[in-house]
Design a protein around this motif. Sequence first.
Motif, short mmCIF file in Angstrom:
data_model
loop_
_atom_site.label_atom_id
_atom_site.label_comp_id
_atom_site.label_asym_id
_atom_site.label_seq_id
_atom_site.Cartn_x
_atom_site.Cartn_y
_atom_site.Cartn_z
N LEU A 1 0.02 -18.59 -51.53
CA LEU A 1 1.23 -18.09 -50.87
C LEU A 1 1.97 -19.26 -50.24
N TRP A 2 3.31 -19.14 -50.15
CA TRP A 2 4.03 -20.19 -49.44
C TRP A 2 5.27 -19.63 -48.78
N ASN A 3 5.89 -20.45 -47.97
CA ASN A 3 7.10 -20.05 -47.25
C ASN A 3 6.90 -18.77 -46.47
N VAL A 4 5.81 -18.70 -45.74
CA VAL A 4 5.52 -17.49 -44.97
C VAL A 4 6.33 -17.53 -43.69
N ARG A 5 7.10 -16.47 -43.46
CA ARG A 5 7.99 -16.49 -42.29
C ARG A 5 7.93 -15.16 -41.57
N HIS A 6 7.84 -15.25 -40.29
CA HIS A 6 7.77 -14.06 -39.44
C HIS A 6 9.16 -13.47 -39.26
N LEU A 7 9.28 -12.18 -39.48
CA LEU A 7 10.61 -11.58 -39.32
C LEU A 7 10.55 -10.51 -38.23
N GLY A 8 9.87 -10.77 -37.16
CA GLY A 8 9.73 -9.71 -36.17
C GLY A 8 8.25 -9.49 -35.94
N SER A 9 7.92 -8.51 -35.12
CA SER A 9 6.52 -8.43 -34.68
C SER A 9 5.60 -7.90 -35.76
N ALA A 10 6.13 -7.10 -36.64
CA ALA A 10 5.22 -6.50 -37.63
C ALA A 10 5.69 -6.73 -39.05
N LYS A 11 6.50 -7.75 -39.24
CA LYS A 11 7.08 -7.93 -40.57
C LYS A 11 7.07 -9.41 -40.92
N MET A 12 6.74 -9.71 -42.17
CA MET A 12 6.88 -11.09 -42.58
C MET A 12 7.30 -11.17 -44.04
N ARG A 13 7.91 -12.28 -44.37
CA ARG A 13 8.39 -12.48 -45.73
C ARG A 13 7.65 -13.67 -46.30
N LEU A 14 7.19 -13.55 -47.52
CA LEU A 14 6.49 -14.67 -48.12
C LEU A 14 6.75 -14.72 -49.62
N SER A 15 6.46 -15.89 -50.19
CA SER A 15 6.61 -16.05 -51.64
C SER A 15 5.23 -16.05 -52.25
#
Lengths: 93, 397
Positions: free
Chosen positions: B37-51
Amino acid sequence: MKKLREKIADAFDVPKDVALGQSKIVIIGEQEVNIENYHGILEYDTSIVRIKTADKIIRIIGSKLEIDTITDEDIQIVGSIKAVEWGAFECLP
Amino acid sequence: MFAIRILNFLKGYVIVNVEGFFLERFLNIAAHRRIYLWNVRHLGSAKMRLSISAKGFTQIHDIVANTQSHLSIAAKRGLPFIVYKYRRRVGIAIGLFIFFVMIFVLSRFIWVIDIEYAGDKVPTDKIYGELAAAGLKTGSFISGVGKDDVARHLMTNISEFSWVGINIKGTRGIVQIKERMDPPQMPDESKPCHIVAARAGVIETINTRLGEQCVSRGDAVSDGQLLVSGIADSAQLGVRYTHATSEIIARTWLESSSTAEDFILVRNRNGAKKSKHIISIFSWNIPLFLNENVDFAEFDRETSTHNLRLGENFILPFAFKYDKFYSVDIDKQPISADEAIANAAAKARADLTQKLISGDSKILGEEVSTTTAPTGELIVTVSWECLENIGKQEEIL
């Protein structure tokens, strides 16, 4: 016992993280922290990341923290880093 | 890691949003199963976006269920997705295939032959002819050309070449040629001969090795006069014939005249021009112009050729040539009297240099004089006093 292993590792010039099972932490500027040989992620937030390694917990405090790469042995964290701390085992929140 | 990302682009990857309360567990399990996995980014307390790689995406569904998370696809990137989008466009694939095949096939032939030849004894047409006869010409198949055979053929057929080296770089054939240097001519000492004067002059030095000397230092000799005789007649031995050998240096005078012209011809382009463009494929020249004849009386011609090439050595047989014709007026530009005299003197000197017996002749002095002809023109005469070797061998018959 640990001291003896350390001395043997030194004598044979074996890298310590391989010999003693410790993690290697590379900090590049204020933007990047690479941790090799970690055990798991305990907490991940944009301002705090807690990583469990062999016998310590590493806390990375900053802002806009993102995980750049994650594999089963290494983890790379980027962002604006304010502090990198070690602590003993803590109870999970 | 970077190389792995390029690989992931080629294999295809997906950008997903994961929602849930146990995101860290999700990351741990995925990492433990070696899903990259890469580019893991937090988008808020319960959400994240990753590649995640496309292959990994198929493996995370049970982890998603396990950690009670929700998965949604934000973007699909990578070569497999692009190919899927264009899967109906067969023409593109065919075109691409034909392109690569053509490049591959065309680079198996020779399209340009370079000849590195420093001499001038053999005309280049002849060299090309011999190369073609040996099998090396534009359009010949590279594997079919035996470099050593062609080199040998060239060396045997053209005797002036002492060494020929053939190299094939890309689609360019390079032929290196070294001329044979003739061994110095040994004077033929078997035939009896006299030495006569090649030119009239006054003898400065005379060193006779063999023969009967007939003149001495300070003598004035005329053209053709016998200087050293090869016939020796003595009372004891009778008549003997020898190959007279002698070095004779004499003072000679040479003269040459030429008329001074009070103008020089200058070519001026007067602005009118025509260009003809040609596309050349293999050896066919396709003209891109309507047939206009170039009807200028006098013109300068510039020819350019641009070959299609992939880098320095891979020249393909497609070229774009154009000829430009510039109409030229030949005008007479008047020049000053001094310039006219200088030009005429230069012409006269060139003529005299031709007349010198050899390159070893020394020029002692020069005189330039002008006279006016009865027609009114100026005649410039250049006289030289030289030291030359005037000995010339003449066979006794």
